[in-house]
Design an enzyme around this catalytic site. Structure first.
Site, PDB file in Angstrom:
ATOM      1  CG  ASP A 289       0.642  -2.574   6.925  1.00  0.00           C
ATOM      2  OD1 ASP A 289      -0.433  -2.986   7.416  1.00  0.00           O
ATOM      3  OD2 ASP A 289       0.712  -1.527   6.261  1.00  0.00           O
TER       4      ASP A 289
ATOM      5  CE1 TYR B 271      -8.502   1.882   7.515  1.00  0.00           C
ATOM      6  CE2 TYR B 271      -7.764   3.322   9.288  1.00  0.00           C
ATOM      7  CZ  TYR B 271      -7.579   2.766   8.040  1.00  0.00           C
ATOM      8  OH  TYR B 271      -6.462   3.091   7.312  1.00  0.00           O
ATOM      9  CE  LYS B 272      -7.170  -1.552   5.738  1.00  0.00           C
ATOM     10  NZ  LYS B 272      -7.795  -0.680   4.761  1.00  0.00           N
TER      11      LYS B 272
ATOM     12  NE  ARG C 184      -9.809  -3.442  -1.903  1.00  0.00           N
ATOM     13  CZ  ARG C 184      -9.302  -2.889  -0.811  1.00  0.00           C
ATOM     14  NH1 ARG C 184      -8.051  -3.163  -0.469  1.00  0.00           N
ATOM     15  NH2 ARG C 184     -10.007  -2.068  -0.070  1.00  0.00           N
TER      16      ARG C 184
ATOM     17  CG  PHE D  12      -1.919   1.023   1.309  1.00  0.00           C
ATOM     18  CD1 PHE D  12      -3.164   0.825   0.741  1.00  0.00           C
ATOM     19  CD2 PHE D  12      -1.663   2.241   1.924  1.00  0.00           C
ATOM     20  CE1 PHE D  12      -4.132   1.815   0.778  1.00  0.00           C
ATOM     21  CE2 PHE D  12      -2.633   3.238   1.963  1.00  0.00           C
ATOM     22  CZ  PHE D  12      -3.867   3.024   1.387  1.00  0.00           C
TER      23      PHE D  12
HETATM   24  C1  LIG Z   1      -1.806  -2.133   4.065  1.00  0.00           C
HETATM   25  C2  LIG Z   1      -2.153  -0.735   4.492  1.00  0.00           C
HETATM   26  N1  LIG Z   1      -1.240  -0.006   5.162  1.00  0.00           N
HETATM   27  C3  LIG Z   1      -1.505   1.256   5.548  1.00  0.00           C
HETATM   28  C4  LIG Z   1      -2.733   1.831   5.276  1.00  0.00           C
HETATM   29  C5  LIG Z   1      -2.970   3.293   5.633  1.00  0.00           C
HETATM   30  O1  LIG Z   1      -3.245   3.467   6.912  1.00  0.00           O
HETATM   31  P1  LIG Z   1      -3.584   4.913   7.548  1.00  0.00           P
HETATM   32  O2  LIG Z   1      -4.376   5.661   6.535  1.00  0.00           O
HETATM   33  O3  LIG Z   1      -4.432   4.504   8.719  1.00  0.00           O
HETATM   34  O4  LIG Z   1      -2.343   5.545   7.924  1.00  0.00           O
HETATM   35  C6  LIG Z   1      -3.714   1.095   4.625  1.00  0.00           C
HETATM   36  C7  LIG Z   1      -5.045   1.690   4.374  1.00  0.00           C
HETATM   37  O5  LIG Z   1      -5.954   1.109   3.854  1.00  0.00           O
HETATM   38  C8  LIG Z   1      -3.414  -0.210   4.210  1.00  0.00           C
HETATM   39  O6  LIG Z   1      -4.302  -0.941   3.528  1.00  0.00           O
END
Ligand SMILES: Cc1ncc(COP(=O)(O)O)c(C=O)c1O
Length: 442
Positions: free
Chosen positions: A223, A248-249, A414, A154
């Site tokens: 992560d 939040y997921k 998705r 991401f």
């Molecule tokens: C794998 C991954 N890492 C990081 C994030 C971003 O996290 P944040 O916006 O809470 O910093 C996301 C957001 O969907 C994600 O899917």
């Protein structure tokens, strides 16, 4: 929707049987849902029924009446560690190693920089022991001059790893998780990896890759955004050094709910945060000019906790506790119960995604979509990603018909499967509507 055919009648009836046998089905009533098929819990989890009442209490009584007393009397000050301990069993961590707060992005930065600093410390110790000169003893970068980052990550992780690399004088090397073992060397300081790929839903080998990183003398940062709450992670069991994740997921904490940071217990005394805010001080209210980090996971904190979001998350996590009290005869104690539940969640997640793939291949003409998600269970998270050229348009049409997934640029549909509230009947309907939509758009 069109009339059921013999094929759909068979799959609809199978879905009903699977729903009847589903030991987690009773949990669906703990969420606010409607007639839509909600397959976007891998982006924003559904609202747990308990949250609005709890938030009203936080607002009207704890804030409105108790006001500043709530920092102590309502346990606001210690919420980051307390809620961390509620998340811990879901990711296989013993208490005292997770602190909640900030976003995943911020925690990625803290973890990667801290990992590099630990590698520096190791090198300085090695140099000291051998009397060598090539290490970091003189304050330079030394031989561990690389950070590896998951090239498929991401984007935020990549951006932050780049900044962490620049700040620590390292070179950032993007490699796919499969390439990590070959890319590791005695030049590697830290490796930032995703447990589940946000786009394809591929589950990576956390135990194997962590062991390989350790073998190279480096530190692994994971992560967990797309795995925590959907499958067992086993942080302690697999010796993970540092981990971050959002809530939040699959943890249903609400939009923008705070993230978390895991620091393995034995590494905590060495966790040197690049963001040493006052709430991570050992005695924050002494207001001393000199920074002295608190012991334990608390040193991962930064500033004043985001209490409203944090306490909404705490209420949302109650979904994971008390399942055993719902008549399945188990009496395991809260942490064991949550651990047992995550095992059931994983079994249902695989059954849901298997069933979805089966329905898609039964309903959708061959070649219309390409599945990007691995079929092997060991390599599949809790989502299915399907590629097709008109994915953006298809997802809009699906949403208009009450099947909510999401679109990832440029061509990915998705579908996330949250076992706490998605049923097999939902899955069959989603695949049938998808097939009709693809046919209508062809
Ligand atoms: C794998 C991954 N890492 C990081 C994030 C971003 O996290 P944040 O916006 O809470 O910093 C996301 C957001 O969907 C994600 O899917």
């Amino acid at each position: 929707m069109s009339e059921p055919t013999a094929l759909s009648a068979e799959l609809i009836s199978l879905a009903r049987e699977l729903d009847k046998a589903d030991e987690l089905a009773c949990l669906r009533t703990r969420f606010v849902l409607d007639d839509a098929v909600y397959l976007d819990g891998n982006s924003l989890g559904a609202l747990p029924v308990a949250v609005p009442g709890r938030l009203a209490d936080v607002l009207y009584r704890e804030w409105g009446e108790l006001r500043i007393r709530s920092w102590d009397e309502s346990g606001w000050w210690t919420a980051p560690e307390r809620i961390g301990d509620r998340i811990a069993p879901l990711v296989g961590a013993a208490p005292g190693q997770i602190v909640v707060g900030d976003s995943t992005s911020v925690n990625v930065f803290k973890a990667v920089v801290a990992a590099v600093r630990m590698a520096d410390e190791d090198e300085a110790a090695r140099e000291g022991a051998t009397g060598g000169t090539g290490g970091t003893g003189g304050g330079g970068v030394g031989r561990r001059d690389e950070i590896l980052v998951d090239a498929t990550t991401f984007p935020t992780d990549g951006y932050l790893a780049e900044s962490a690399a620049r700040m620590t004088g390292r070179t950032l090397r993007p490699v796919t998780p499969a390439e990590v073992p070959a890319a590791l060397s005695d030049r590697t300081a830290a490796v930032l990896l995703n447990h589940v790929d946000y786009r394809t839903g591929r589950l990576h080998d956390l135990p194997g890759l962590t062991a390989a990183v350790h073998e190279a003398g480096a530190y692994a940062v994971w992560d967990l955004c797309h795995s925590a709450g959907a499958l067992p992670v086993g942080l302690d069991e697999h010796g993970v050094d540092l981990a971050v994740g959002c809530t939040y997921k699959y943890l249903n904490g609400g939009p923008g709910s705070p993230a978390y940071l895991y620091v393995r217990r034995d590494l905590q005394p060495r966790f040197d945060s690049p963001l040493p805010g006052w709430t991570s001080h050992t005695d924050p209210f002494a207001m001393r000019p000199a920074y002295e980090p608190a012991p334990g996971a608390v040193r991962g904190r930064v500033g004043t906790p985001d209490i409203l979001s944090m306490l909404a998350l705490e209420a949302a996590l109650d979904v994971w506790y008390g399942w055993g009290g719902e008549g399945d005869g188990k009496d395991l104690g809260p942490a064991r119960e949550a651990e047992a539940m995550i095992e059931s969640v994983r079994a249902k997640s695989l059954a849901l995604t298997d069933f979805f793939l089966r329905c898609v291949s039964a309903y959708v003409p061959e070649g219309r979509v390409e599945c990007l998600t691995p079929t092997a269970h060991a390599e599949r998270g809790s989502q299915v990603a399907l590629r097709c050229d008109d994915a953006g348009d298809i997802m809009k049409r699906l949403i208009a018909q009450g099947v909510i997934g999401d679109f990832r640029h440029p061509d990915v549909l998705r579908f996330g499967f949250t076992p706490l509230y998605v049923s097999f009947t939902d899955v069959e309907r989603a695949a049938r509507v998808l097939a009709e939509t693809l046919e209508g758009a062809a």
